[in-house]
Enzyme design. Sequence first.
Site, PDB file in Angstrom:
ATOM      1  N   CYS A  41       0.811  -1.219   0.000  1.00  0.00           N
ATOM      2  CA  CYS A  41       0.000   0.000   0.000  1.00  0.00           C
ATOM      3  C   CYS A  41       0.848   1.274   0.000  1.00  0.00           C
ATOM      4  CB  CYS A  41      -0.961   0.018   1.174  1.00  0.00           C
ATOM      5  SG  CYS A  41      -1.181  -1.549   1.988  1.00  0.00           S
ATOM      6  N   ARG A  50       7.390 -11.369   5.488  1.00  0.00           N
ATOM      7  CA  ARG A  50       7.125 -11.120   6.910  1.00  0.00           C
ATOM      8  C   ARG A  50       7.826 -12.181   7.738  1.00  0.00           C
ATOM      9  NH1 ARG A  50       0.679  -9.860   6.172  1.00  0.00           N
ATOM     10  NH2 ARG A  50       0.996  -8.254   4.585  1.00  0.00           N
ATOM     11  N   GLN A  67       0.685 -11.499  -2.759  1.00  0.00           N
ATOM     12  CA  GLN A  67      -0.674 -10.977  -2.726  1.00  0.00           C
ATOM     13  C   GLN A  67      -1.130 -10.593  -4.121  1.00  0.00           C
ATOM     14  OE1 GLN A  67      -0.076  -7.943   0.520  1.00  0.00           O
ATOM     15  NE2 GLN A  67      -1.952  -8.941   1.190  1.00  0.00           N
ATOM     16  N   ASP A  97      -2.769  -8.100  -5.016  1.00  0.00           N
ATOM     17  CA  ASP A  97      -3.154  -6.900  -4.298  1.00  0.00           C
ATOM     18  C   ASP A  97      -3.730  -5.833  -5.227  1.00  0.00           C
ATOM     19  OD1 ASP A  97      -3.416  -5.527  -1.993  1.00  0.00           O
ATOM     20  OD2 ASP A  97      -1.290  -5.030  -1.745  1.00  0.00           O
ATOM     21  N   HIS A 124      -5.303  -1.504  -5.027  1.00  0.00           N
ATOM     22  CA  HIS A 124      -5.697  -0.324  -4.258  1.00  0.00           C
ATOM     23  C   HIS A 124      -6.485   0.617  -5.138  1.00  0.00           C
ATOM     24  CE1 HIS A 124      -2.218  -1.800  -1.894  1.00  0.00           C
ATOM     25  NE2 HIS A 124      -3.085  -1.571  -0.927  1.00  0.00           N
ATOM     26  N   LYS A 181     -14.305  -3.010   7.118  1.00  0.00           N
ATOM     27  CA  LYS A 181     -13.873  -3.944   6.083  1.00  0.00           C
ATOM     28  C   LYS A 181     -14.884  -5.056   5.866  1.00  0.00           C
ATOM     29  CE  LYS A 181     -11.160  -6.496   9.425  1.00  0.00           C
ATOM     30  NZ  LYS A 181     -10.279  -7.604   9.609  1.00  0.00           N
ATOM     31  N   HIS A 235      -8.284  -1.207  -0.013  1.00  0.00           N
ATOM     32  CA  HIS A 235      -7.352  -2.317  -0.221  1.00  0.00           C
ATOM     33  C   HIS A 235      -8.167  -3.558  -0.563  1.00  0.00           C
ATOM     34  CE1 HIS A 235      -4.323  -0.225   2.460  1.00  0.00           C
ATOM     35  NE2 HIS A 235      -5.432   0.205   3.024  1.00  0.00           N
TER      36      HIS A 235
END
Length: 615
Positions: A301, A330, A348, A350, A352, A433, A479
């Site tokens: 992000c 991570r 991910q 991902d 945005h 969310k 997200h």
Amino acid sequence: MSEQDDKLYAMRHSLAHIMATAIQHLWPETKFGVGPVVEGGFYYDVDLGPNVKISDADFEKIEAEMQKAIKGDMPFERFEKPVDDAIKWAQEAGQPYKEELLNDLKRAGTTIAKDLNTAELGTITEGDAAVENVSFYKDGDFTDLCRGPHVESTGKVGAFKLMRIAGAYWRGNEKNAQMQRIYGVAFATDKELRQHLAMLEEAKKRDHRKLGQELDLFVFSDLVGSGLPIFTPRGTVLRDELATFSNQLRQRYDFQKVWTPHITKKDLYEKSGHWAKFGDELFLVKSQETSDELVMKPMNCPHHTRIYASQPRSYRDLPLRLLETTTDYRDEKTGELGGLNRVRSLTQDDSHVFCRKDQIETEINQLLACANELYSTVGMNLRVRLSYRDDTDAYLGDKELWVSAQEQLKNAVISNQLNYFEQDGEAAFYGPKIDFMATDAIGREHQVATVQLDFVQPERFELEYTAEDGSAQQPVMIHCALLGSIERFLSVYIEHTAGKFPIWTAPEQIRFITVNQEQTTVDFAAGIVKRAKDLGLRVSIDNSNESVGKKIRDAEVWKVPYTVVIGEKEISTNRLTPRIRKDMDVIAAHPELNFDEFLGTVANEAKARVTQSSL
Ligand SMILES: [Zn+2]
Ligand SMILES: [Zn+2]
């Protein structure tokens, strides 16, 4: 919780006591830890003293002793004691773990380790107590410090089975004594218990770690490190097909692909706030030339905000929709890693969205349509949780904006006809969310994708756009990862399909089997393979010197969707009858067809992402 859930909870917790009762009869020196309810059943942590251990072989004996207690149908009697008397009871009964819990209750009013100061755990307080009385439950000759609730008597506990033993440190701290955690499953009826046991048996067969090895999908290497899976050619097909689909769905709504680097100055995450919150989960990287402190990116992000901020934006430019399938890193605790479920390199799918407040509902609507299509294509039922804020001040951002955004989320969920429930207090601190839960082929529910609103990152990064009236306004960030992490999704997907991948994700879609190794056969097969590849199909040819029967069985072991035998008849007529993997085979009569018809049909099936064969 429904009344039925409450009842099952009480049954399971009562069984934990009954198991402890039995263990106390069999091993009178046992020191007891805690015995909570968990999904599907219960456990109790026990310490039998040095050199004494319970093993699976003792289950029969323990279960028999439990049955005696159940037949006795003894009442669960509740009574209270002043906390100091309770501590005395624990000392006299030789139950040091209970004594520690009671000290915490007295000092802090709770026994939950994570709510307590670690240094103080189990310490003693003189004088004033946080609680006056504590409650106990007694069944027969077993007494336990307990809040309840319990069923009326030991005879009313349904059906159970002891399952396994694990090591567990007292209060989850490796500096403490290691206890034995004895797990049992329990249900209201025999039938439900049998169904659950059958499901567990099936789950074992489908274990993605086992299938990952058998079907050559991914490997781990000590030289690479734990939690860092390596994907083979076959596994990479799965990853790519799933990610491509997830991207295509969003590209329909004008999401644009971007690319960001994997290492980044730690300053970026300091500004985003991730450093303060997740600093100890980040991998650190050092430059040998400059003094830059870098991290492996844990999420994407903040990078995407840099793209937004790289140009002045007007209200007419919004929404800006960015898409990136990329790997994040991570530093998960090695003890918590297992297969693809939890990894240290997670990819991910991902995305945005940066949009105006009045655009939230439309954007969410589109993302939900994508999620709906993705999960119905993979054959999983979706249920969503709308996670809202509660009235505490644990949330950042304007309260009115929260209320309006929550309403827009709900509208979008309803207009997508999704099965949903609402939960206050489950939102992230930066915005409400939607969490997606998908049910797999054997009835297990997995948390998969999320769509999250974010009012905080745009503020931290001072993102702006020029509104119609010329004023500077802050955009909202959305997200969304549809698959979540591809590795985790694969752990679910491999077990959901039991490795029988449909045509569109199957690493090997068609296998051609030659009847003999003569030149005409080999040439014919090579010609077919070329035509198949031109259509974008993933095919292979088994021209080994084995019997046709052996080759067919081999294709079955690899769970190949279509197998085609090439012999004299196929060559002379240019026609074939494919062998179709059983789970895809739904049509009663299979017509013969020519090679081009066959290849064209399979290519269309792959493109349409169907799960059943039309042949
Ligand atoms: Zn209890
Ligand atoms: Zn994000």
